[in-house]
Design a protein around this motif. Sequence first.
Motif, PDB file in Angstrom:
ATOM      1  N   LEU A   2      38.450  47.321  15.460  1.00 29.91           N
ATOM      2  CA  LEU A   2      37.934  46.247  14.402  1.00 29.91           C
ATOM      3  C   LEU A   2      36.418  46.538  14.004  1.00 29.91           C
ATOM      4  CD1 LEU A   2      39.662  42.970  15.477  1.00 29.91           C
ATOM      5  CD2 LEU A   2      40.270  44.566  13.495  1.00 29.91           C
ATOM      6  N   GLY A   3      36.117  47.589  14.787  1.00 29.59           N
ATOM      7  CA  GLY A   3      34.491  48.143  14.684  1.00 29.59           C
ATOM      8  C   GLY A   3      33.496  47.270  15.630  1.00 29.59           C
ATOM      9  N   LEU A   4      34.128  46.346  16.392  1.00 25.10           N
ATOM     10  CA  LEU A   4      33.346  45.447  17.189  1.00 25.10           C
ATOM     11  C   LEU A   4      33.056  45.914  18.562  1.00 25.10           C
ATOM     12  CD1 LEU A   4      35.008  42.033  16.042  1.00 25.10           C
ATOM     13  CD2 LEU A   4      32.902  43.015  15.147  1.00 25.10           C
ATOM     14  N   ASP A   5      32.488  47.001  18.649  1.00 24.39           N
ATOM     15  CA  ASP A   5      32.368  47.964  19.849  1.00 24.39           C
ATOM     16  C   ASP A   5      31.497  47.220  20.996  1.00 24.39           C
ATOM     17  OD1 ASP A   5      32.726  49.844  17.545  1.00 24.39           O
ATOM     18  OD2 ASP A   5      32.806  51.260  19.197  1.00 24.39           O
ATOM     19  N   HIS A   6      30.565  46.394  20.488  1.00 29.25           N
ATOM     20  CA  HIS A   6      29.729  45.577  21.282  1.00 29.25           C
ATOM     21  C   HIS A   6      30.714  44.696  21.992  1.00 29.25           C
ATOM     22  CE1 HIS A   6      29.537  43.895  17.461  1.00 29.25           C
ATOM     23  NE2 HIS A   6      29.231  42.668  17.911  1.00 29.25           N
ATOM     24  N   PHE A   7      31.541  44.065  21.586  1.00 29.58           N
ATOM     25  CA  PHE A   7      32.538  42.814  22.050  1.00 29.58           C
ATOM     26  C   PHE A   7      33.526  43.806  22.850  1.00 29.58           C
ATOM     27  CE2 PHE A   7      31.554  39.977  18.488  1.00 29.58           C
ATOM     28  CZ  PHE A   7      30.656  39.292  19.392  1.00 29.58           C
ATOM     29  N   GLY A   8      33.943  44.869  22.587  1.00 30.45           N
ATOM     30  CA  GLY A   8      34.837  45.790  23.299  1.00 30.45           C
ATOM     31  C   GLY A   8      34.165  45.985  24.528  1.00 30.45           C
ATOM     32  N   ASN A   9      32.682  46.113  24.578  1.00 27.25           N
ATOM     33  CA  ASN A   9      32.198  46.663  25.915  1.00 27.25           C
ATOM     34  C   ASN A   9      31.991  45.337  26.798  1.00 27.25           C
ATOM     35  OD1 ASN A   9      31.824  49.196  25.497  1.00 27.25           O
ATOM     36  ND2 ASN A   9      29.869  49.111  24.395  1.00 27.25           N
ATOM     37  N   GLU A  10      31.949  44.155  26.066  1.00 24.69           N
ATOM     38  CA  GLU A  10      31.755  42.783  26.672  1.00 24.69           C
ATOM     39  C   GLU A  10      32.954  42.468  27.585  1.00 24.69           C
ATOM     40  OE1 GLU A  10      30.456  38.450  25.518  1.00 24.69           O
ATOM     41  OE2 GLU A  10      29.154  39.963  25.007  1.00 24.69           O
ATOM     42  N   CYS A  11      34.226  43.033  27.246  1.00 28.67           N
ATOM     43  CA  CYS A  11      35.457  42.705  27.846  1.00 28.67           C
ATOM     44  C   CYS A  11      35.089  43.427  29.268  1.00 28.67           C
ATOM     45  CB  CYS A  11      36.450  43.433  27.282  1.00 28.67           C
ATOM     46  SG  CYS A  11      36.958  42.592  25.651  1.00 28.67           S
ATOM     47  N   ALA A  12      34.489  44.269  29.542  1.00 28.57           N
ATOM     48  CA  ALA A  12      34.222  44.805  30.906  1.00 28.57           C
ATOM     49  C   ALA A  12      33.344  43.830  31.831  1.00 28.57           C
ATOM     50  CB  ALA A  12      33.105  46.001  30.900  1.00 28.57           C
ATOM     51  N   MET A  13      32.911  42.922  31.080  1.00 22.76           N
ATOM     52  CA  MET A  13      32.319  41.672  31.982  1.00 22.76           C
ATOM     53  C   MET A  13      33.432  40.830  32.670  1.00 22.76           C
ATOM     54  SD  MET A  13      28.816  41.276  32.168  1.00 22.76           S
ATOM     55  CE  MET A  13      27.545  41.526  30.864  1.00 22.76           C
ATOM     56  N   LEU A  14      34.443  40.833  31.779  1.00 22.17           N
ATOM     57  CA  LEU A  14      35.575  40.081  32.542  1.00 22.17           C
ATOM     58  C   LEU A  14      36.317  40.716  33.507  1.00 22.17           C
ATOM     59  CD1 LEU A  14      37.080  38.836  29.192  1.00 22.17           C
ATOM     60  CD2 LEU A  14      36.142  37.446  30.830  1.00 22.17           C
ATOM     61  N   ILE A  15      36.392  42.272  33.386  1.00 22.43           N
ATOM     62  CA  ILE A  15      36.736  43.039  34.500  1.00 22.43           C
ATOM     63  C   ILE A  15      36.220  43.167  35.846  1.00 22.43           C
ATOM     64  CG2 ILE A  15      37.446  45.664  35.031  1.00 22.43           C
ATOM     65  CD1 ILE A  15      37.930  46.222  32.300  1.00 22.43           C
ATOM     66  N   ILE A  16      34.682  43.039  35.436  1.00 21.27           N
ATOM     67  CA  ILE A  16      33.749  42.958  36.778  1.00 21.27           C
ATOM     68  C   ILE A  16      34.185  41.688  37.377  1.00 21.27           C
ATOM     69  CG2 ILE A  16      31.183  42.633  37.454  1.00 21.27           C
ATOM     70  CD1 ILE A  16      30.627  44.680  35.061  1.00 21.27           C
ATOM     71  N   ASP A  17      34.151  40.395  36.688  1.00 23.25           N
ATOM     72  CA  ASP A  17      34.258  39.394  37.333  1.00 23.25           C
ATOM     73  C   ASP A  17      35.533  38.894  37.823  1.00 23.25           C
ATOM     74  OD1 ASP A  17      31.634  38.361  36.747  1.00 23.25           O
ATOM     75  OD2 ASP A  17      32.400  37.654  34.710  1.00 23.25           O
ATOM     76  N   HIS A  18      36.750  39.483  37.353  1.00 21.65           N
ATOM     77  CA  HIS A  18      38.067  39.388  37.994  1.00 21.65           C
ATOM     78  C   HIS A  18      39.103  40.306  38.298  1.00 21.65           C
ATOM     79  CE1 HIS A  18      37.231  35.020  36.334  1.00 21.65           C
ATOM     80  NE2 HIS A  18      36.932  35.668  35.191  1.00 21.65           N
ATOM     81  N   HIS A  19      38.645  41.592  37.903  1.00 18.72           N
ATOM     82  CA  HIS A  19      39.629  42.593  38.023  1.00 18.72           C
ATOM     83  C   HIS A  19      38.835  43.747  38.692  1.00 18.72           C
ATOM     84  CE1 HIS A  19      42.195  40.350  35.599  1.00 18.72           C
ATOM     85  NE2 HIS A  19      41.358  40.224  34.700  1.00 18.72           N
ATOM     86  N   ILE A  20      37.881  43.723  39.407  1.00 18.16           N
ATOM     87  CA  ILE A  20      36.962  44.678  40.120  1.00 18.16           C
ATOM     88  C   ILE A  20      37.778  45.549  41.095  1.00 18.16           C
ATOM     89  CG2 ILE A  20      36.050  43.339  42.100  1.00 18.16           C
ATOM     90  CD1 ILE A  20      34.014  45.871  39.593  1.00 18.16           C
ATOM     91  N   ASP A  21      38.989  44.886  41.634  1.00 11.61           N
ATOM     92  CA  ASP A  21      39.986  45.821  42.501  1.00 11.61           C
ATOM     93  C   ASP A  21      40.695  46.265  41.848  1.00 11.61           C
ATOM     94  OD1 ASP A  21      38.223  44.655  44.538  1.00 11.61           O
ATOM     95  OD2 ASP A  21      39.545  42.714  44.660  1.00 11.61           O
ATOM     96  N   GLN A  22      41.000  46.626  40.679  1.00  8.59           N
ATOM     97  CA  GLN A  22      42.069  47.431  39.898  1.00  8.59           C
ATOM     98  C   GLN A  22      41.533  48.714  40.046  1.00  8.59           C
ATOM     99  OE1 GLN A  22      44.983  46.765  38.560  1.00  8.59           O
ATOM    100  NE2 GLN A  22      44.589  44.557  38.676  1.00  8.59           N
ATOM    101  N   PRO A  23      42.555  49.641  40.538  1.00 12.65           N
ATOM    102  CA  PRO A  23      42.383  51.226  40.852  1.00 12.65           C
ATOM    103  C   PRO A  23      41.557  51.871  39.794  1.00 12.65           C
ATOM    104  CG  PRO A  23      44.752  50.630  40.875  1.00 12.65           C
ATOM    105  CD  PRO A  23      44.310  49.341  40.170  1.00 12.65           C
ATOM    106  N   ASP A  24      41.384  51.783  38.363  1.00 14.36           N
ATOM    107  CA  ASP A  24      40.635  52.207  37.713  1.00 14.36           C
ATOM    108  C   ASP A  24      39.397  51.468  36.832  1.00 14.36           C
ATOM    109  OD1 ASP A  24      42.235  50.729  36.037  1.00 14.36           O
ATOM    110  OD2 ASP A  24      42.390  52.055  34.507  1.00 14.36           O
ATOM    111  N   ALA A  25      39.273  50.312  37.460  1.00 19.31           N
ATOM    112  CA  ALA A  25      38.160  49.320  36.989  1.00 19.31           C
ATOM    113  C   ALA A  25      36.911  50.113  37.115  1.00 19.31           C
ATOM    114  CB  ALA A  25      38.397  48.169  37.903  1.00 19.31           C
ATOM    115  N   GLN A  26      36.463  50.823  37.996  1.00 15.86           N
ATOM    116  CA  GLN A  26      35.380  51.445  38.251  1.00 15.86           C
ATOM    117  C   GLN A  26      34.876  52.256  37.212  1.00 15.86           C
ATOM    118  OE1 GLN A  26      32.985  50.997  41.067  1.00 15.86           O
ATOM    119  NE2 GLN A  26      34.334  49.592  42.103  1.00 15.86           N
ATOM    120  N   ILE A  27      35.781  53.133  36.795  1.00 12.19           N
ATOM    121  CA  ILE A  27      35.464  54.171  35.650  1.00 12.19           C
ATOM    122  C   ILE A  27      35.237  53.326  34.482  1.00 12.19           C
ATOM    123  CG2 ILE A  27      37.906  55.013  35.280  1.00 12.19           C
ATOM    124  CD1 ILE A  27      36.862  57.583  34.964  1.00 12.19           C
ATOM    125  N   ARG A  28      36.381  52.493  34.257  1.00 11.89           N
ATOM    126  CA  ARG A  28      36.203  51.927  32.939  1.00 11.89           C
ATOM    127  C   ARG A  28      34.880  51.003  32.776  1.00 11.89           C
ATOM    128  NH1 ARG A  28      40.935  51.898  30.090  1.00 11.89           N
ATOM    129  NH2 ARG A  28      42.729  52.476  31.104  1.00 11.89           N
TER     130      ARG A  28
END
Length: 500
Positions: A371-397
């Motif tokens: 949708l062209g909202l790249d900054h919000f797409g990157n902000e989803c990484a905040m949720l990964i850090i807070d809740h999914h940091i243990d997922q196998p590919d979380a670090q590289i994402r």
Amino acid sequence: MNYTYKIFENQTYELPQGRRHHDASEFRGTPKKHASSPHSGKGYLSPSSTSLVSPPKFANASILSTVGSSETHLQQISTSGFYCEICSKRFNSEATLKAHFGSERHRKAKTIQRGNFTRDGPLQTSFNSKGSPRKSRGPSSKSQEQPLATSTVALDETLLSMKEANRIANRNPAVAATVLWNISKDLAQYSDQFENLRLSLKTVQKCLGRMSTNTELRGEKGTKSLWTSRTLLKTKLECDMALARLLMTFNEDRAIKEYLSALCEYLGIDNGTLDTISLSNDPTNMSKRAPQATQLIPRKFTKVEDISQALEAMKEVASACLAFSVSDMDNLFVKRGMAVYFLRYAFAQEKGVLGSAYETILAAASALRYLGLDHFGNECAMLIIDHHIDQPDAQIRIAAAIVDALHKKDLIRADLLIQNYSKHFKKPWSQFLARLVAKTIEMDVCWMCDDAWLEWESMMLDKPESDIGIYELIESLLTEFLEPYAWYKPMWISQTAKEN
């Protein structure tokens, strides 16, 4: 079963490839390849492996095609897979073909083909005055060497049974719904039976709706046509979704409305609940509102099978809203599609299905980028850090999101991601990026001194094997970000040149 209309399989509609945001540091990762849909250039779909619960089996409800001679005449067709001549069915593998051989449908067809005639003729299926199936005698036959039915005859018999089932639908919806559901699956194999297929599903939908409001219509106890509350609810969703998939072939807007209606009815919510989630485009705010919306779902969803069905339905509806709508966050379908993604995210977290929650936040990030909202797409990484940091590919994402923010010169968001990540891990690459961002913000120019390259070269020599992908991703950024001082050729680039 090989369907011409693939409406009885869960689908995932992929975003149009040509309109996605392309970048070396894409947060969503490498997209999977899927077969294209009939909507050229608009969307892609792929079948899901999760199947929904089937309605009660009704003896003699399906029409059998008896073309062929025996299982020994099985032939493998290079373009269509494996073939059962008795039932005139094609399968994708030997395993599914063997499973078909054990089915009641195949055994009945085989029995009929071998000449299992009664004294007065072959058995046929019809209905009595109460709408229940009864056995009647066909024309007398002195010889068991009867000509086998062709696919045309099988279709004629299917349509005849459909007419009979429609006739009893008002007084016996339990039997009619079961018969017509099986007939719909037969009709889905014929490319020229679109309208009959639609009418059959609409009648099933109507019968299921009547049984939902009147328990006395759900069939007699002890019979195979009895509908339980759970089976009724599940099959109603599957029927509604099948109709939406069928509509997708000619009217996408109407199909999306059917999708949303089916999901809301199944969950016991309305579109207003979805609109509340998508009041803003901010993933953090949507992720906070979504748990409140899940509390409005009346069903408890305690069984694993029910949870899986709900998750698959939400995934399909959200992907359809995004893939077949205008790529604008102000579009109503797009907003509701994003709301469904975050509803699915909260639902999966609540039920402890963390893998599905992680998958959903990645899909939401991909949609926001589309949708062209790249900054919000990157902000989803905040949720990964807070809740999914243990997922196998979380670090590289997470690293990819930081690099992408730097590419966009969004230093504030990059700094927030780094600082939040550093609360959990303090790795050399994250500490290096933290210094890079801090010095760039402080000096208002990029940190482009020789010391930066020398420090990075030293880190590359000691990089851990598990983080090679992250280091190469960051180095590709530095090569571009520090281009005026690009006298240093990255080690991995030099090694690749030597190998070639």
